[in-house]
Design a protein around this motif. Structure first.
Motif, PDB file in Angstrom:
ATOM      1  N   GLY A   7       7.149   1.377  -4.075  1.00 20.29           N
ATOM      2  CA  GLY A   7       7.199   0.582  -3.953  1.00 20.29           C
ATOM      3  C   GLY A   7       7.044  -0.430  -2.922  1.00 20.29           C
ATOM      4  O   GLY A   7       6.690  -1.390  -2.393  1.00 20.29           O
TER       5      GLY A   7
ATOM      6  N   LEU B  72      -3.620  -4.389  -8.611  1.00 19.00           N
ATOM      7  CA  LEU B  72      -2.364  -3.901  -8.016  1.00 19.00           C
ATOM      8  C   LEU B  72      -2.951  -3.323  -6.760  1.00 19.00           C
ATOM      9  O   LEU B  72      -2.879  -3.564  -5.107  1.00 19.00           O
ATOM     10  N   PRO B  73      -4.371  -2.084  -6.862  1.00 18.10           N
ATOM     11  CA  PRO B  73      -4.080  -1.359  -5.632  1.00 18.10           C
ATOM     12  C   PRO B  73      -5.358  -2.959  -4.085  1.00 18.10           C
ATOM     13  O   PRO B  73      -4.312  -2.412  -3.546  1.00 18.10           O
TER      14      PRO B  73
ATOM     15  N   VAL C 252      -1.871  -3.722  -3.171  1.00 20.53           N
ATOM     16  CA  VAL C 252      -0.734  -3.065  -1.920  1.00 20.53           C
ATOM     17  C   VAL C 252      -1.602  -2.850  -0.918  1.00 20.53           C
ATOM     18  O   VAL C 252      -0.929  -3.051   0.332  1.00 20.53           O
TER      19      VAL C 252
ATOM     20  N   LEU D   3       5.279   0.638  -0.039  1.00 16.20           N
ATOM     21  CA  LEU D   3       3.626   0.471   0.224  1.00 16.20           C
ATOM     22  C   LEU D   3       3.536  -1.050   0.335  1.00 16.20           C
ATOM     23  O   LEU D   3       2.543  -1.577   0.908  1.00 16.20           O
TER      24      LEU D   3
ATOM     25  N   VAL E 183       5.164  -6.847  -6.953  1.00 17.74           N
ATOM     26  CA  VAL E 183       4.530  -6.210  -6.681  1.00 17.74           C
ATOM     27  C   VAL E 183       5.129  -4.446  -6.086  1.00 17.74           C
ATOM     28  O   VAL E 183       4.326  -3.627  -7.085  1.00 17.74           O
ATOM     29  N   ALA E 184       6.284  -4.577  -5.364  1.00 13.59           N
ATOM     30  CA  ALA E 184       6.752  -3.414  -5.525  1.00 13.59           C
ATOM     31  C   ALA E 184       7.516  -3.250  -6.902  1.00 13.59           C
ATOM     32  O   ALA E 184       7.920  -2.164  -7.330  1.00 13.59           O
TER      33      ALA E 184
ATOM     34  N   ILE F 103       5.663   2.148 -13.215  1.00 17.44           N
ATOM     35  CA  ILE F 103       5.244   3.270 -13.048  1.00 17.44           C
ATOM     36  C   ILE F 103       5.925   4.545 -12.833  1.00 17.44           C
ATOM     37  O   ILE F 103       6.154   5.606 -13.278  1.00 17.44           O
ATOM     38  N   LEU F 104       6.625   4.197 -11.369  1.00 13.10           N
ATOM     39  CA  LEU F 104       7.878   5.924 -10.825  1.00 13.10           C
ATOM     40  C   LEU F 104       8.741   6.125 -11.710  1.00 13.10           C
ATOM     41  O   LEU F 104       9.032   6.617 -11.521  1.00 13.10           O
TER      42      LEU F 104
ATOM     43  N   ILE G 227       5.824  -1.577  -8.873  1.00 14.33           N
ATOM     44  CA  ILE G 227       5.580   0.052  -9.295  1.00 14.33           C
ATOM     45  C   ILE G 227       7.183   0.713  -8.819  1.00 14.33           C
ATOM     46  O   ILE G 227       6.192   2.456  -9.988  1.00 14.33           O
ATOM     47  N   ASP G 228       7.910   0.514  -8.933  1.00  9.18           N
ATOM     48  CA  ASP G 228       9.098   0.889  -9.147  1.00  9.18           C
ATOM     49  C   ASP G 228       9.289   1.519 -11.066  1.00  9.18           C
ATOM     50  O   ASP G 228       9.478   3.084 -10.602  1.00  9.18           O
TER      51      ASP G 228
END
Length: 390
Positions: A276, A24-25, A28, A279, A219-220, A227-228, A223-224
């Motif tokens: 996301g 993931l990192p 991004v 990023l 990927v976005a 995670i968020l 993250i959204d």
């Protein structure tokens, strides 16, 4: 040879887990800098990570027991340079005037160990010159730094895990490792002729970055959504408990409110970008390029999560009720048929848009929205790519 193969095998076992954590990192950073994923860049970066992991295991493994290390009485360090050369001269059969001894001397440990320390960092120098575009003086400094890290790891007894060093801190290793990095940096231009240059990789990725691919959106989304939204859900529950209010129903605290905040409120105040999407440098706009408003975002997310996502969950739940648990009532059958039909249409839409590579799914079409890249591509990058393709 087994002393070297063992740590490499350990690296092979450990690497997939490390690669998964770094995925993931890595994605991004790639999408944020270049806007597009490159398989060759991934191969270079991940092979570099695997190399560093293997090199690290080679200098710390095998690990003795703490009890055995506590009994060591030998020296902890050697600060006299070129002891390895003296040891080679005095302990091997090597004779400068007798060529018959040369090959035999190369097979003895007094040569193999120093030679290994040189070879260990040759790839490091190559990667620094090829991908990271470092100069020779920088490669020397960074190779010395890597070697110093290895030696301090040994001198500290694996950062205090052992009561004393279990391997010798040797200034000769610093010299040999630094020499290996220098050799790799000097030889890199020769090997680079057969590989895509870093500039070519960057230019092609940035030129393709104007298009929003499915992977970039996923990927976005991860993250959204994963995670968020989870963090926001925990914060909402904590806030309600802190204020002493009645606990919210799970579907509100876990789904409705977090998704409303992450996918509607946040992008309204952030020019159509969720966290996301910010990023990976994409945003939601209307099809004519105008900013997307609150109501259009609300409609979009209601179609995606209120209709598509809820239908998939509903179809799964009623399928379990009707088939697995045996609750074969008319209501369950009707609900299964209703949610199942919507789910099939949603899945077919996703398959079609993915197959055609349009990636404008039904919720974007109905809400009159689309996603665009916010990455700025210079004219130089476009020209560089055009020249390279000619």
């Amino acid at each position: 040879m087994s002393a070297y193969l063992g740590p490499v095998k350990t690296a092979l076992i450990t690497f997939p887990f490390l690669a998964l954590v770094l995925a993931l990192p890595f994605l991004v950073i790639v999408y944020r800098r270049y806007g597009a994923f490159s398989w060759w860049r991934a191969i270079v970066i991940y092979s570099f990570i695997f190399y560093l992991l293997s090199a690290y295991f080679l200098i710390i493994l095998p690990l003795p027991s703490r009890e055995a290390v506590a009994q060591f009485t030998g020296p902890k360090y050697n600060l006299i340079p070129f002891m390895a050369l003296r040891y080679f001269i005095h302990t091997t059969v090597f004779s400068p005037t007798n060529p018959h001894t040369w090959l035999a001397a190369l097979k003895q440990s007094a040569f193999i160990q120093p030679f290994f320390n040189i070879v260990l960092t040759i790839p490091f120098g190559f990667y620094l010159r090829y991908y990271f575009k470092r100069s020779v003086p920088q490669i020397i400094i960074m190779s010395f730094g890597l070697s110093l890290f290895f030696e301090l790891t040994q001198l500290s007894g694996l950062y205090g895990f052992y009561p004393r060093p279990y391997r010798l801190f040797d200034v000769d290793d610093l010299i040999l490792n630094t020499t290996g990095g220098l050799i790799g940096g000097v030889l890199a231009p020769i090997l680079m002729q057969a590989l895509p240059s870093r500039d070519t990789m960057d230019a092609k990725s940035q030129a393709r970055g104007v298009r929003v691919t499915l992977m970039r959106r996923l990927v976005a989304f991860f993250i959204d959504f994963m995670i968020l939204s989870t963090i926001v859900s925990l914060m909402i529950r904590f806030l309600f408990r802190l204020l002493g209010w009645a606990q919210l129903p799970d579907f509100l605290s876990e789904m409705v409110l977090p998704l409303f905040f992450v996918f509607v409120i946040w992008p309204v105040f952030n020019d159509g970008k969720t966290l996301g999407k910010s990023l990976v440098r994409i945003k939601i706009v209307r099809t004519d390029g105008r900013p997307v408003g609150f109501w259009r975002l609300l409609l979009r997310e209601a179609l995606l999560y209120g209709l598509a996502y809820s239908s998939l969950i509903g179809a799964s739940n009623f399928l379990i009720e009707y088939v697995v648990l045996g609750h074969q009532t008319e209501i369950n059958l009707a609900a299964l048929g209703f949610f199942g039909l919507i789910s099939v249409l949603v899945v077919l839409n996703f398959i079609w848009e993915t197959f055609t590579r349009h990636y404008r799914f039904f919720y974007d079409a109905w809400a009159d929205t689309t996603q665009i890249s916010t990455l700025k591509v210079s004219a130089d990058v476009k020209q560089h790519t055009a020249d390279d393709e000619q």
